[in-house]
Design a protein around this motif. Structure first.
Motif, PDB file in Angstrom:
ATOM      1  N   UNK A 271       5.531  -5.687   4.031  1.00 48.55           N
ATOM      2  CA  UNK A 271       5.240  -6.378   5.279  1.00 48.55           C
ATOM      3  C   UNK A 271       6.319  -7.436   5.494  1.00 48.55           C
ATOM      4  N   UNK A 272       6.909  -7.449   6.691  1.00 48.36           N
ATOM      5  CA  UNK A 272       8.015  -8.368   6.992  1.00 48.36           C
ATOM      6  C   UNK A 272       7.532  -9.542   7.834  1.00 48.36           C
TER       7      UNK A 272
ATOM      8  N   UNK B  48       4.300   4.464   4.745  1.00 52.81           N
ATOM      9  CA  UNK B  48       2.882   4.131   4.853  1.00 52.81           C
ATOM     10  C   UNK B  48       2.138   5.462   4.907  1.00 52.81           C
ATOM     11  N   UNK B  49       1.233   5.674   3.943  1.00 56.38           N
ATOM     12  CA  UNK B  49       0.604   6.983   3.801  1.00 56.38           C
ATOM     13  C   UNK B  49      -0.754   7.039   4.481  1.00 56.38           C
TER      14      UNK B  49
ATOM     15  N   UNK C  74      13.281   9.599   7.081  1.00 59.95           N
ATOM     16  CA  UNK C  74      11.877   9.338   6.724  1.00 59.95           C
ATOM     17  C   UNK C  74      11.009   9.378   7.979  1.00 59.95           C
ATOM     18  N   UNK C  75      11.557   8.865   9.083  1.00 58.27           N
ATOM     19  CA  UNK C  75      10.804   8.926  10.345  1.00 58.27           C
ATOM     20  C   UNK C  75      10.540  10.373  10.738  1.00 58.27           C
ATOM     21  N   UNK C  76      11.564  11.222  10.565  1.00 58.07           N
ATOM     22  CA  UNK C  76      11.402  12.647  10.855  1.00 58.07           C
ATOM     23  C   UNK C  76      10.330  13.269   9.978  1.00 58.07           C
TER      24      UNK C  76
ATOM     25  N   UNK D 279       8.075   1.493   6.764  1.00 59.90           N
ATOM     26  CA  UNK D 279       8.142   0.039   6.756  1.00 59.90           C
ATOM     27  C   UNK D 279       9.370  -0.401   5.963  1.00 59.90           C
ATOM     28  N   UNK D 280       9.731  -1.663   6.136  1.00 61.05           N
ATOM     29  CA  UNK D 280      10.803  -2.229   5.325  1.00 61.05           C
ATOM     30  C   UNK D 280      12.170  -2.157   5.977  1.00 61.05           C
TER      31      UNK D 280
END
Ligand code: PLP
Length: 397
Positions: free
Chosen positions: A195-196, A339-340, A315-317, A330-331
């Protein structure tokens, strides 16, 4: 099988005996054959420059033959060199060397309290932290982290730590009203699930500190030394802390850390008030200096930015392709998390079957934290393995 280790971990059955770059190798106990794992856990963000980096290896091999340890009774030119370099690339003026992250935070807390003590304000001891924080496992740092699961059963919580909800401005202001020494935070919460903090919140918080003579501590034990695509995560926030703790990536696998501070923040420290037997020893300084040689070399950070950009995009894909397994990413930089939707531990188990390592985090996140030297080819391989693991989970295998 019974073993003689304190019952604190639940490790995997497989065990590694060799590493190279972004890979670690395990011997299969049945076949005796070597199995190669893609290491996107990097020993929890520690293996910053990869396993067995030639420059780090050469520096350590040379140091092992020269001198291991003398103690802090003697001047150390290696310590002075690493301190100077860390200060040159950061906000800080001074450094104290430790053996771990928790010890770096212990030092940060002590520096902050001594600052007020030396000004005659010895009642100003409170360290304000945020929910979801992780600052280590010592008696003081579990109080700072404030998580019940780490505090339970270990006696009274150390006094002088106040926790407020994440990014809750009113609660923060209220908590800092009385006897506040410092506010302490991770720019991106590592163990807590990546979490940012919003830069605008931290800018406001910096002003609150300035207006009330409160010190600002950044715990960059996980985010520091290039992990987020910048040398330090605070560079993206538009503010500087007064004190910063480092560890993990700094030693590249050698256990070491540092607490950095401005001269002003460290003004309460004097000979005798703090110390460590091992901290800053010759082996550790050789490791830290060699890691800096590598990460400060021309083009290194550009490559981290480039490859981590590819990783986050892919990762978005992956999230799009497996909406029942993943929810989002995230990150920042090479501190990324999936995030699963499925249990992160189930995804991790499926990943182990594909011979890939990653590290779980809070909030059902699975961290992708490869060595900073990971290449695009290794990113592609990771995505392939993640894709197969997710597909198997979807089919209930
Ligand atoms: C890992 C970590 C720590 C604790 O470091 P240790 O070396 O395990 O004591 C503290 N803070 C953060 C943000 C960390 O990631």
């Amino acid at each position: 099988m019974a073993n003689h280790l304190l019952n604190t971990y639940a490790p995997t059955e497989f065990s590694f005996d060799r590493g190279e770059g972004c890979y670690v190798y395990a011997k299969n106990p049945e076949t005796g054959k070597e199995e190669k794992y893609l290491d996107f856990g990097a020993g929890v963000a520690v293996i910053s420059v990869g396993h067995g980096h030639p420059h780090l290896l050469a520096a350590m091999t040379e140091q092992v033959q020269k001198l291991w340890h003398t103690s802090n009774w003697y001047k150390s030119t290696d310590q002075e060199k690493l301190a100077r370099r860390l200060c040159e690339i950061s906000f800080a003026d001074e450094a104290f060397f430790t053996n771990s992250g928790a010890e770096s935070n212990e030092c940060a807390i002590k520096v902050a309290r001594r600052y007020h003590f030396a000004k005659g304000n010895e009642e100003r001891v409170n360290i304000v932290t945020f929910e979801g924080a992780f600052h280590g496992r010592t008696i003081a740092t579990i109080a700072a982290g404030g998580q019940a699961k780490y505090l339970e059963g270990f006696g009274p919580k150390a006094a002088g730590f106040i926790q407020v909800p994440f990014q809750d401005w009113d609660a923060l202001v209220a908590a800092t009203k009385e006897d506040c020494a410092a506010i302490m935070l991770e720019p991106i919460q590592g163990e807590g699930g990546l979490r940012s903090f919003d830069p605008s919140f931290v800018v406001k918080l910096r002003k609150l500190c300035d207006d009330n003579d409160i010190l600002l501590i950044f715990d960059e034990i996980q985010t520091g030394i290039g992990r987020t695509g910048r040398m330090f995560a605070y560079e993206a926030l538009g503010v500087e802390p007064d004190i910063m703790s480092l560890a993990k990536g700094l030693g590249g696998g050698f256990p070491m850390g540092a607490c950095l501070a401005t001269t002003r923040a460290a003004s309460g420290m004097q000979p005798g008030v703090h110390g460590t037997t091992y901290g800053g020893n010759n082996l550790a300084m050789a490791a830290g200096n060699a890691v800096l040689d590598i990460v400060l070399a021309d083009g290194f950070m550009e490559n981290v930015k480039k490859v981590s950009g590819v990783l986050s995009q892919k990762l978005l894909g992956l999230v799009d392709a497996h909406p029942t397994i993943f929810e989002g990413i995230k990150g920042e930089g090479m501190l990324l998390g999936l995030k699963c939707k499925a249990l992160n531990m189930d995804v991790l188990g499926a990943l182990y079957e594909q011979k890939m390592l990653a590290i779980p985090a809070g909030d059902n996140v699975l961290r992708m934290i490869p060595p900073l030297v990971a290449t695009e080819a290794e990113v592609n391989l990771a995505i392939e393995k993640l894709d197969i693991a997710a597909t198997k989970l979807e089919s209930g295998e």
